[in-house]
Design an enzyme around this catalytic site. Structure first.
Site, short mmCIF file in Angstrom:
data_model
loop_
_atom_site.label_atom_id
_atom_site.label_comp_id
_atom_site.label_asym_id
_atom_site.label_seq_id
_atom_site.Cartn_x
_atom_site.Cartn_y
_atom_site.Cartn_z
N PHE A 128 -1.30 -5.07 -3.48
CA PHE A 128 -0.09 -5.27 -2.66
C PHE A 128 0.05 -4.08 -1.72
O PHE A 128 -0.03 -2.94 -2.15
CB PHE A 128 1.15 -5.36 -3.56
CG PHE A 128 2.44 -5.52 -2.79
CD1 PHE A 128 2.81 -6.75 -2.29
CD2 PHE A 128 3.25 -4.42 -2.53
CE1 PHE A 128 3.99 -6.90 -1.55
CE2 PHE A 128 4.44 -4.56 -1.80
CZ PHE A 128 4.79 -5.81 -1.32
N ASP A 213 -4.04 3.15 -1.56
CA ASP A 213 -2.60 2.90 -1.43
C ASP A 213 -1.92 3.48 -2.67
O ASP A 213 -1.98 2.89 -3.75
CB ASP A 213 -2.35 1.40 -1.31
CG ASP A 213 -0.86 1.05 -1.19
OD1 ASP A 213 -0.03 1.89 -1.56
OD2 ASP A 213 -0.55 -0.07 -0.74
N LYS A 242 7.63 5.24 -1.31
CA LYS A 242 8.58 5.15 -2.43
C LYS A 242 9.20 6.48 -2.90
O LYS A 242 10.21 6.89 -2.37
CB LYS A 242 7.96 4.36 -3.56
CG LYS A 242 7.79 2.87 -3.16
CD LYS A 242 7.56 1.95 -4.33
CE LYS A 242 7.78 0.50 -3.94
NZ LYS A 242 6.60 -0.18 -3.37
C1 LIG Z 1 6.15 -1.05 -2.30
C2 LIG Z 1 4.73 -0.99 -1.91
C3 LIG Z 1 4.30 -1.09 -0.57
C4 LIG Z 1 5.27 -1.40 0.56
O1 LIG Z 1 6.24 -0.44 0.71
P1 LIG Z 1 7.58 -0.80 1.55
O2 LIG Z 1 8.27 0.51 1.64
O3 LIG Z 1 8.32 -1.82 0.78
O4 LIG Z 1 7.14 -1.31 2.87
C5 LIG Z 1 2.97 -0.93 -0.27
N1 LIG Z 1 2.08 -0.69 -1.25
C6 LIG Z 1 2.44 -0.61 -2.56
C7 LIG Z 1 1.41 -0.33 -3.58
C8 LIG Z 1 3.77 -0.77 -2.93
O5 LIG Z 1 4.12 -0.71 -4.22
#
Ligand SMILES: *Cc1c(COP(=O)(O)O)cnc(C)c1O
Length: 390
Positions: A128, A213, A242
């Site tokens: 994700f 990521d 985050k």
């Molecule tokens: C939450 C998340 C995102 C996206 O972040 P947003 O601030 O909601 O755009 C991307 N990668 C990972 C692994 C995430 O958990």
């Protein structure tokens, strides 16, 4: 009736205040927060030091644009560079923006190098990376993609932990491998360390960029500032967000110099990214996380939580399939799709949790300041709810 677009299944009870490990509703009822705003408020709600620093900054300068030099931004970049593999930092305001930046940097690097055909990116099924069109094209599950066609081409997906599938996918058009070392939204699945080591070897040997990521698993959640430091596999680009701002919108793309060189004025940007408010908070968060003993605390409580959850899984082996994840990013997979019921019951008893993966997985992401006593309370509530639900 709410006038908010219905993109979330919200709990109906309005939350009006937060303090440390707890959230409070309008009636004053308190909830032990094991969601942390989706792995975001890692230092707890309204951390006094962060509040103080933000208040100071509110009185001097909010925003001035990236047409000016922002000292707090220079400082946070310098600190992140000294703490990581990276040479340069790009600041933005959300995880998906960091995803977009990474994709653009990767493509631009090969473009500037004269290898214009090298623009495809390999991603891992179940990963994700956010909700923009590029991010759902890169990752996401079928449900997050449905109805948003045409998606972007240029992404090749391979199954997780399968090095042969990845090797077969690599072609002379492959620019990068882009992955989440611990897939959180996808069900809390860690990629194997040996697999990640092999991905590193292959990408390095073939001149392919490796991007991690770490939007969710980074910033202390697995017991080091970044998870790549736990496993000893260094990427060339890394995205984080985050917990970086403890709830203030901050994100970043960390990169090696050789890639950053492809980005010249006008090639990329962000109006808010790295503004004085955000950077003040970003530095304050780092001040707290770099305090002596912070990460060892995370490691200690992680072990304690895992021990208790493994006990629970054993006790309820007819109901719990598996406890997965690492550090303070844990998923409990149930044998029946009733995570929503259990999460609701826990909420009524004053514990916040989330459910993911078609209702089969309960996810636990407490603030990193969690103590054993909070874990005891949470596990008792969870224990009761699971016991009464099968
Ligand atoms: C939450 C998340 C995102 C996206 O972040 P947003 O601030 O909601 O755009 C991307 N990668 C990972 C692994 C995430 O958990």
């Amino acid at each position: 009736m709410s006038h908010i677009v219905n993109s979330y299944n919200r709990l109906k009870i309005p939350i009006v205040r937060g303090e440390g490990m707890y959230l409070f509703d309008q009636s004053g009822k308190k909830y032990l927060d094991f969601v942390a705003g989706i792995a975001t408020t890692s230092l707890g709600h309204c951390h006094p030091y962060i509040v103080e620093k933000l208040k100071e900054q509110l009185d001097s300068l909010w925003h001035c644009s990236n047409l000016l030099t922002i000292p707090q931004q220079e400082l946070l970049a310098e600190r992140l560079v000294s703490l990581t593999f990276a040479d340069k930092i790009f600041f933005c305001s959300s995880g998906l923006e960091a995803t977009e930046a990474a994709i653009k940097f990767i493509r631009r690097y090969f473009y500037v190098k004269g290898q214009k055909k090298r623009n495809r990116i390999i991603t891992i099924e179940g990963g994700f990376h956010g909700r923009s069109i590029a991010a759902i094209s890169a990752g996401g599950n079928e449900r997050s993609r449905e109805g948003f066609a045409p998606l972007l081409s240029g992404f090749d997906k391979v199954p997780k932990n399968n090095i042969q599938a990845l090797e077969e996918k690599i072609s002379d058009e492959t620019a990068a491998v882009f992955l989440e070392p611990i897939q959180s939204e996808g069900g809390v699945y860690s990629l194997n360390v040996e697999y990640l080591q092999q991905v590193r070897q292959i990408t390095e040997a073939q001149g392919i960029i490796l991007c991690f990521d770490e939007v969710q698993c980074g910033y202390g959640r697995i017991g080091s500032l970044f998870h790549y430091q736990n496993i000893g596999v260094e990427p060339d680009i890394l995205t984080c967000a985050k917990a970086m701002g403890n709830g203030f919108p901050i994100a970043a793309c960390l990169t090696k110099d050789y890639i950053a060189e492809a980005i010249t004025p006008g090639a990329h940007g962000s109006t808010y990214g790295g503004n004085p408010l955000a950077m003040t908070v970003g530095n304050a968060v780092l001040d707290m996380m770099l305090k002596e003993g912070f990460f060892s605390h995370v490691q200690k409580v992680s072990k304690y939580l895992r021990k208790k959850l493994l006990y629970l899984a054993e006790k309820f082996s007819k109901k719990v399939l598996e406890v997965r994840g690492e550090g303070l990013l844990i998923g409990i997979e149930l044998k029946a799709p009733i995570a929503d019921k259990i999460v609701d019951q826990c909420f009524n008893k004053g514990l916040m949790l989330t459910k993911i993966l078609d209702n089969r997985v309960i996810r636990i992401t407490p603030p990193l300041i969690v103590k054993n006593e909070h874990i005891d309370i949470a596990c008792d509530i969870l224990y009761d709810s699971i016991a009464s639900n099968f």
